[in-house]
Design a protein around this motif. Structure first.
Motif, PDB file in Angstrom:
ATOM      1  N   ALA A   1      24.785   1.720  -6.554  1.00  0.00           N
ATOM      2  CA  ALA A   1      23.411   2.227  -6.542  1.00  0.00           C
ATOM      3  C   ALA A   1      23.395   3.735  -6.336  1.00  0.00           C
ATOM      4  CB  ALA A   1      22.624   1.532  -5.430  1.00  0.00           C
TER       5      ALA A   1
ATOM      6  N   HIS B   1      23.472  -7.317  -3.237  1.00  0.00           N
ATOM      7  CA  HIS B   1      22.045  -7.651  -3.298  1.00  0.00           C
ATOM      8  C   HIS B   1      21.852  -9.043  -3.923  1.00  0.00           C
ATOM      9  CE1 HIS B   1      17.842  -6.268  -4.978  1.00  0.00           C
ATOM     10  NE2 HIS B   1      17.797  -7.479  -4.453  1.00  0.00           N
TER      11      HIS B   1
ATOM     12  N   HIS C   1      24.648  -3.574  -5.839  1.00  0.00           N
ATOM     13  CA  HIS C   1      23.871  -4.495  -6.667  1.00  0.00           C
ATOM     14  C   HIS C   1      24.427  -5.923  -6.560  1.00  0.00           C
ATOM     15  CE1 HIS C   1      22.092  -0.915  -8.130  1.00  0.00           C
ATOM     16  NE2 HIS C   1      23.064  -0.581  -8.959  1.00  0.00           N
TER      17      HIS C   1
ATOM     18  N   VAL D   1      19.603  -4.236 -11.376  1.00  0.00           N
ATOM     19  CA  VAL D   1      19.198  -5.119 -10.279  1.00  0.00           C
ATOM     20  C   VAL D   1      18.122  -4.478  -9.423  1.00  0.00           C
ATOM     21  CG1 VAL D   1      20.024  -6.296  -8.194  1.00  0.00           C
ATOM     22  CG2 VAL D   1      21.438  -6.275 -10.271  1.00  0.00           C
ATOM     23  N   ASP D   2      18.229  -3.172  -9.173  1.00  0.00           N
ATOM     24  CA  ASP D   2      17.258  -2.512  -8.296  1.00  0.00           C
ATOM     25  C   ASP D   2      16.074  -1.926  -9.066  1.00  0.00           C
ATOM     26  OD1 ASP D   2      18.423  -0.372  -9.555  1.00  0.00           O
ATOM     27  OD2 ASP D   2      19.252   0.546  -7.744  1.00  0.00           O
TER      28      ASP D   2
END
Length: 587
Positions: free
Chosen positions: A150, A245, A242, A177-178
């Motif tokens: 990230a 997460h 990610h 993903v974010d």
């Protein structure tokens, strides 16, 4: 910003200290006149022959000699191969200010605090489309990109000669993903205005197609975790925010509590949560590691470091039965959500074998669909070239075959072969609006950090360690009388030679040869000064004779080159030139 075209333009000099011809220790020097801007300061990990070495850094002797010119550093993202070397450099180098993404700067702040170096530099955070001025000649804009970590960025570097685009590590992930997408628009705007030179990540230059989205592994990870009858242990890179997460999300959906093992993993999760790169899950999701043994097995997911088989990592210790808190139980499922980095395959396979022997079901391999790369493949690289439209091209971040293949892709995209360079670490590339060429070379070796992470390993010491590992060690201790004879039988110690039978035979051969050598000691006897009675021995000459004898016999007998050490004790009462203890080491 760039100077007017009709003014005299100061050339830009770009020098990679690491990251070319290798994966790791990415470190760049940008210089205009008397100002140097650094880009990233990474490390890599030792190869098997680097005995006792923990980390590998680029050699910075040239930077130390020119440190008064350093005006600052810019950082692309927080992977160890881009920021891991900075604390070691700051022990020897002055860097006034370091600019970088929030997550990278948070991780670096912890590293500097641990090394008691926080006061040595200023850390400044930068966000998407943020710009920073570094000295008089550099203005850097941060463009959000997508990568396995990230908060990763591509940098647009404004210089007197024009804009140089450094991609950092990247792939084009359309469903991150974010939700933080690559800044395609700004890349294209720079391409329309004119990018003088593109410096671009070559890691997957041999891989066809696009690199899949990070999100593509979610269904397979969810399926393996759902189907597991007992505990699930997942290992991945601690920096894969990610992936972490997604694993936390899957654990919550499948009713499993997460126990985190490994300091780097715990630290990364804490930083990512604090900065909003991992959302807040329910308070009961994360449990202390002790809960891995007390909760029902089907309700446990252990998240651990060690995906590369690192000797001291949590998973390696679990596989060896040496971890104090986590023991493999029959029915456990271990998932490797990673691929081995080149050079780590053997270590990873050994860990997998040990886990299986302990009764675990191990899920690993590319065909399982549980890992994707963070680096763009050929089509990603083509898209980067198409958007930026560079005049010159400088492939980086990869082994030579990768860099060469990336250059071929650039030619296919219309960049003339004359407008690109395949260079090595240490090559000084001079860039002007009209040309790009290698004009000089600076030292670009490696600095090796020992297992204590506090001391540099001398190259001579490393060679000796390698010799010890390959061929062993022979020590001969001899005491001499004033009359030039042996005071006792020579003491011989032989370590780590190939076979015990060879050791016994070598000891006998050495004693026989040394006893014969006594007959030549008279060659080293000299009369005392005029008017004095008696004689004296050239003890240094005798020592050298013994060394030659030991070396010749040992190498003829073993057909190898062990390290040889001769310890010679000469008599204290010798009248002249005697040495209480002479030690000779033969390479």
């Amino acid at each position: 910003m760039a100077e007017s075209p009709n003014q005299t333009v100061s050339p830009l000099r770009i020098t990679p200290l690491g990251g070319l011809g290798e994966i790791g220790k990415n470190t760049w020097i940008f210089q205009v006149n008397d100002e140097i801007m650094l880009l990233d300061g990474g490390l890599s990990f030792p190869t098997e022959e680097m005995h006792g070495v923990n980390l590998v850094l680029p050699n910075i002797d040239w930077l130390i000699e020119n440190q008064e010119k350093i005006v600052g550093m810019v950082v692309t993202h927080g992977h160890e191969d881009h920021i891991g070397g900075i604390p070691y450099h700051l022990q020897r180098l002055r860097i006034p200010v370091i600019h970088g993404p929030r997550l990278a700067m948070a991780l670096l702040e912890d590293k500097l605090r641990e090394a008691e170096l926080l006061g040595r530099t200023q850390l400044q955070t930068v966000g998407p489309r943020g710009t920073v001025r570094v000295g008089k000649y550099f203005l850097v804009e941060y463009l959000q990109n997508t990568h396995s970590m990230a908060d990763s960025y591509t940098l647009a570097i404004h210089t007197p000669v024009g804009v140089v685009m450094h991609t950092g590590d990247f792939k084009f992930d359309h469903t991150p993903v974010d939700g933080r997408k690559f800044d395609y628009q700004r890349l294209a705007e720079y391409g329309e205005k004119g990018v003088l030179c593109l410096i671009s990540d070559s890691t997957n230059a041999e891989v066809p197609g696009f690199t899949p989205s990070e999100r593509s592994v979610y269904p397979n990870l969810e399926r393996y975790i759902k189907e597991a009858p007992g505990r699930v242990i997942v290992t991945t890179f601690a920096s894969s925010v990610h992936r972490i997460h997604m694993l936390l999300d899957i654990a919550q959906k499948t009713g499993r509590s997460v126990c985190v093992v490994g300091r780097s993993m715990l630290n990364m999760i804490a930083k990512a949560k604090a900065l909003g790169f991992i959302p807040n899950f329910s308070d009961s999701l994360l449990q202390p590691v002790q809960a891995a043994n007390s909760l029902p097995a089907e309700r446990v997911l252990v998240l651990t470091t060690g995906s590369q088989g690192e000797p001291m990592s949590a998973l390696t210790r679990i596989a060896g039965g040496d971890h104090r808190q986590v023991k493999i139980q029959p029915g456990d499922t271990v998932i490797f959500s990673s691929n081995p980095i080149p050079g780590n395959t053997i270590s990873v396979v050994r860990v997998i074998d040990k886990l299986m022997q302990l009764g675990a079901n191990v899920v690993y391999g590319r065909e399982r669909g549980i890992h994707v790369s963070g680096h763009g493949a050929i089509e990603d690289q083509k898209l980067m070239l198409a958007l930026t439209k560079p005049k010159f091209f400088f492939p980086c971040h990869g082994e030579y075959r990768m860099i060469r293949r990336h250059a071929q892709t650039a030619q296919e995209m219309g960049v003339p072969a004359a407008n690109m360079l395949l260079t090595e670490n240490g090559d000084v590339v001079e860039l002007t609006p009209e040309s790009m060429r290698v004009v000089d070379r600076i030292p670009a070796g490696v600095d090796l950090v020992d297992a204590s992470r506090s001391t540099m390993v001398n190259s001579n010491v490393l060679r000796e360690r390698q010799r010890l590992a390959e061929d062993g060690f022979v020590t001969v201790a001899i005491a001499l009388t004033p009359q030039g004879t042996f005071a006792a039988r020579p003491q011989i110690s032989i370590k780590a030679v190939a076979r015990s039978a060879e050791t016994r035979n070598l000891e006998d051969m050495l004693r026989t040869a040394l006893e014969r050598t006594q007959g030549r000691f008279g060659e080293f006897r000299q009369p005392l000064e005029a008017g004095a009675l008696g004689y004296q021995y050239d003890w240094m000459g005798i020592k050298q004779l013994l060394e030659r004898t030991v070396k010749q016999v040992t190498r003829e007998m073993l057909q190898s080159h062990p390290l040889i050490q001769v310890l010679l004790q000469t008599p204290l009462e010798a009248p002249v030139t005697s040495l209480p203890l002479a030690v000779a080491t033969s390479a």
